[in-house]
Write a protein that holds these residues in place. Structure first.
Motif, short mmCIF file in Angstrom:
data_model
loop_
_atom_site.label_atom_id
_atom_site.label_comp_id
_atom_site.label_asym_id
_atom_site.label_seq_id
_atom_site.Cartn_x
_atom_site.Cartn_y
_atom_site.Cartn_z
N ILE A 177 -76.88 11.75 44.46
CA ILE A 177 -77.32 11.08 43.24
C ILE A 177 -78.82 10.77 43.28
CG2 ILE A 177 -75.05 10.11 42.70
CD1 ILE A 177 -76.24 7.37 43.64
N ALA A 178 -79.56 11.53 44.06
CA ALA A 178 -81.00 11.29 44.19
C ALA A 178 -81.72 11.36 42.85
CB ALA A 178 -81.62 12.28 45.17
N SER A 179 -81.22 12.18 41.92
CA SER A 179 -81.86 12.32 40.61
C SER A 179 -81.40 11.26 39.61
CB SER A 179 -81.55 13.71 40.03
OG SER A 179 -80.17 13.80 39.70
N GLY A 180 -80.46 10.43 39.99
CA GLY A 180 -79.92 9.42 39.09
C GLY A 180 -78.50 9.70 38.64
N LYS A 181 -78.02 10.93 38.86
CA LYS A 181 -76.62 11.27 38.61
C LYS A 181 -76.19 12.32 39.63
CE LYS A 181 -77.67 14.60 35.01
NZ LYS A 181 -77.53 14.98 33.63
N ASP A 182 -74.89 12.50 39.75
CA ASP A 182 -74.38 13.45 40.73
C ASP A 182 -74.84 14.87 40.40
OD1 ASP A 182 -72.59 11.99 42.60
OD2 ASP A 182 -71.60 11.41 40.72
N GLU A 183 -75.45 15.52 41.37
CA GLU A 183 -75.86 16.91 41.23
C GLU A 183 -75.69 17.60 42.59
OE1 GLU A 183 -76.35 18.33 38.46
OE2 GLU A 183 -77.02 16.75 37.10
N ALA A 184 -75.62 18.92 42.56
CA ALA A 184 -75.50 19.72 43.78
C ALA A 184 -76.89 19.94 44.39
CB ALA A 184 -74.83 21.05 43.46
N HIS A 185 -76.94 19.86 45.71
CA HIS A 185 -78.19 20.03 46.46
C HIS A 185 -77.93 20.94 47.66
CE1 HIS A 185 -80.59 16.46 44.89
NE2 HIS A 185 -79.43 16.33 44.31
#
Length: 166
Positions: free
Chosen positions: A108-116
């Motif tokens: 959630i580094a961008s503010g919402k759950d995303e794939a990294h």
């Protein structure tokens, strides 16, 4: 912050590894089979383990951990120690997978759950999805793509993402 000074613990293709939790609040990463097991790493009681993944590129075990610094990714070393691959941060990271020197996870580094993914060679992290409401559980495919679960206005569904390795 890829700390690769210590030698990683290398697994063979036939090894099985798992995380154990003990009554005193500590975690251990072990390997073995139905007849025996070996403790590879016993963590102090202030570190919790949330995920474990084997990377075929580096032949090493990686894990997601939480301590007072936040969540971070670590590597199991051959001398029963660990190396921090990323710095601790107060963000959620989850669902660790690995393939060919890349560690895939949700964040959630961008503010919402995303794939990294985290490139172990370059020491850089990349966000590989940008979805309406979030993407979860990224897993590498043999053709260089990543499959994940995406959530949008019609619900959860599978998605495939091409990645550009910078």
């Amino acid at each position: 912050m890829v700390n690769l000074k210590a030698k990683p613990y290398n697994l063979s293709d036939s090894d099985i590894a798992w995380v154990e939790y003990y009554a005193n609040g500590s975690y251990a990463i072990v390997r073995g089979d139905k007849n025996s097991k070996t403790t590879l790493l016993r963590l102090p009681t202030d570190i919790e383990v949330h995920s474990l993944a084997y990377d075929n590129g580096t032949k090493a075990l990686y894990f997601i951990a939480t301590d007072d610094s936040g969540q971070w990714i670590g590597r199991v070393n051959s001398d029963k120690t660990f190396s921090r691959i990323t710095e601790g941060a107060y963000i959620t990271i989850s669902d660790l997978r690995a393939d060919s020197g890349l560690l895939y996870f949700g964040s959630i580094a961008s503010g919402k759950d995303e794939a990294h993914y985290f490139d172990l060679l370059s020491g850089k992290e990349y966000q590989i999805s940008e979805s309406t409401y979030g993407s979860f559980t990224p897993a590498p495919m043999e053709d260089g793509q990543v499959v994940m679960t995406t959530y949008d206005s019609i619900g959860y569904h599978p998605a495939i993402q091409n990645i550009d390795k910078a």
